[in-house]
Scaffold this active site. Structure first.
Site, PDB file in Angstrom:
ATOM      1  N   GLY A  46       0.831  -1.193   0.000  1.00 22.74           N
ATOM      2  CA  GLY A  46       0.000   0.000   0.000  1.00 22.74           C
ATOM      3  C   GLY A  46       0.862   1.237   0.000  1.00 22.74           C
ATOM      4  CD  GLN A  51       3.805   5.576   2.712  1.00 24.32           C
ATOM      5  OE1 GLN A  51       2.759   5.071   2.317  1.00 24.32           O
ATOM      6  NE2 GLN A  51       4.855   4.854   3.051  1.00 24.32           N
ATOM      7  CB  CYS A  89       6.603   1.838   7.249  1.00 21.12           C
ATOM      8  SG  CYS A  89       5.951   3.331   6.482  1.00 21.12           S
ATOM      9  CG  LEU A  90       6.893   1.057   1.106  1.00 17.65           C
ATOM     10  CD1 LEU A  90       5.829   1.453   0.093  1.00 17.65           C
ATOM     11  CD2 LEU A  90       7.963   0.191   0.452  1.00 17.65           C
ATOM     12  CG  HIS A 131       0.931   0.543   7.423  1.00 14.73           C
ATOM     13  ND1 HIS A 131       2.008   0.098   8.160  1.00 14.73           N
ATOM     14  CD2 HIS A 131       1.440   1.434   6.533  1.00 14.73           C
ATOM     15  CE1 HIS A 131       3.109   0.712   7.740  1.00 14.73           C
ATOM     16  NE2 HIS A 131       2.795   1.520   6.744  1.00 14.73           N
ATOM     17  CD  GLU A 132      -0.573   2.102   3.229  1.00 11.81           C
ATOM     18  OE1 GLU A 132      -0.124   3.274   3.211  1.00 11.81           O
ATOM     19  OE2 GLU A 132       0.166   1.110   3.251  1.00 11.81           O
ATOM     20  CG  HIS A 135       1.347   6.257   6.110  1.00  7.53           C
ATOM     21  ND1 HIS A 135       2.573   6.739   6.496  1.00  7.53           N
ATOM     22  CD2 HIS A 135       1.558   4.964   5.736  1.00  7.53           C
ATOM     23  CE1 HIS A 135       3.488   5.779   6.379  1.00  7.53           C
ATOM     24  NE2 HIS A 135       2.904   4.685   5.929  1.00  7.53           N
TER      25      HIS A 135
HETATM   26 NI    NI Z   1       3.930   2.892   5.726  1.00  5.74          NI
END
Ligand code: NI
Length: 167
Positions: A46, A51, A89-90, A131-132, A135
């Site tokens: 995702g 991000q 997480c990215l 999670h998203e 953000h």
């Molecule tokens: Ni993340």
């Protein structure tokens, strides 16, 4: 469509509460397309707009073998249960940790046609939804760690091999 640069800590945009999308117009649709490209490029489950440096309430999710989800102004309408899950997480490259998540979550949002949709997720989809959406509040999984002393450093090459949420 284009792959956008990913924001990583300590980028302050990751910590802002994102703004609601007022109109799903051409610029929003282009951002969504670029976010999908970017998510696929980095093999994420995702991606949320903060991000890629856009403080807007938009997330895209692609759980393997399921359709791509586009969520605009998502809100949790129901959640239940509790489970401890591994997460990465990215925007926090090179780490993973364990966080408590609801086992099931139902979200309402607008899709890319601007129509209201409801999505119920368990397992990886449920985790990705939570999670998203975090953000969009400026929250990261590292804020929610069950044991902050157990944030684990991982080799970047391992990042996609363990099936953990990464978005
Ligand atoms: Ni993340």
């Amino acid at each position: 469509m284009a792959v956008l640069p990913l924001r990583t800590l300590p980028d302050p945009r990751l910590r802002l509460k994102a703004k609601r999308v007022r109109t799903v117009d051409a610029s929003i649709l282009k951002l969504i397309d670029d976010m999908i490209d970017t998510m696929h490029h980095v093999q994420g489950v995702g991606l949320a707009a903060p991000q890629v440096g856009k403080s807007l309430r938009i997330a895209v999710i692609h759980v393997p073998e399921q359709e791509i989800l586009v969520l605009i102004n998502p809100e949790v309408v129901r959640k239940s249960g509790e489970v401890l899950l591994g997460e990465a997480c990215l925007s926090v490259p090179g780490y993973r940790g364990q966080v408590k998540r609801a086992t099931s979550v139902t979200v309402k949002a607008l899709n890319r046609q601007g129509k209201e949709v409801r999505v119920k997720g368990t397992e990886l989809l449920g985790q990705a939804l939570q999670h998203e959406m975090d953000h969009l509040e400026g929250k990261l999984y590292i804020d929610l760690l069950e044991r902050p002393d157990r944030l684990e450093k991982i080799e970047l090459s391992d990042d996609t091999s363990d099936g953990q949420e990464r978005g």
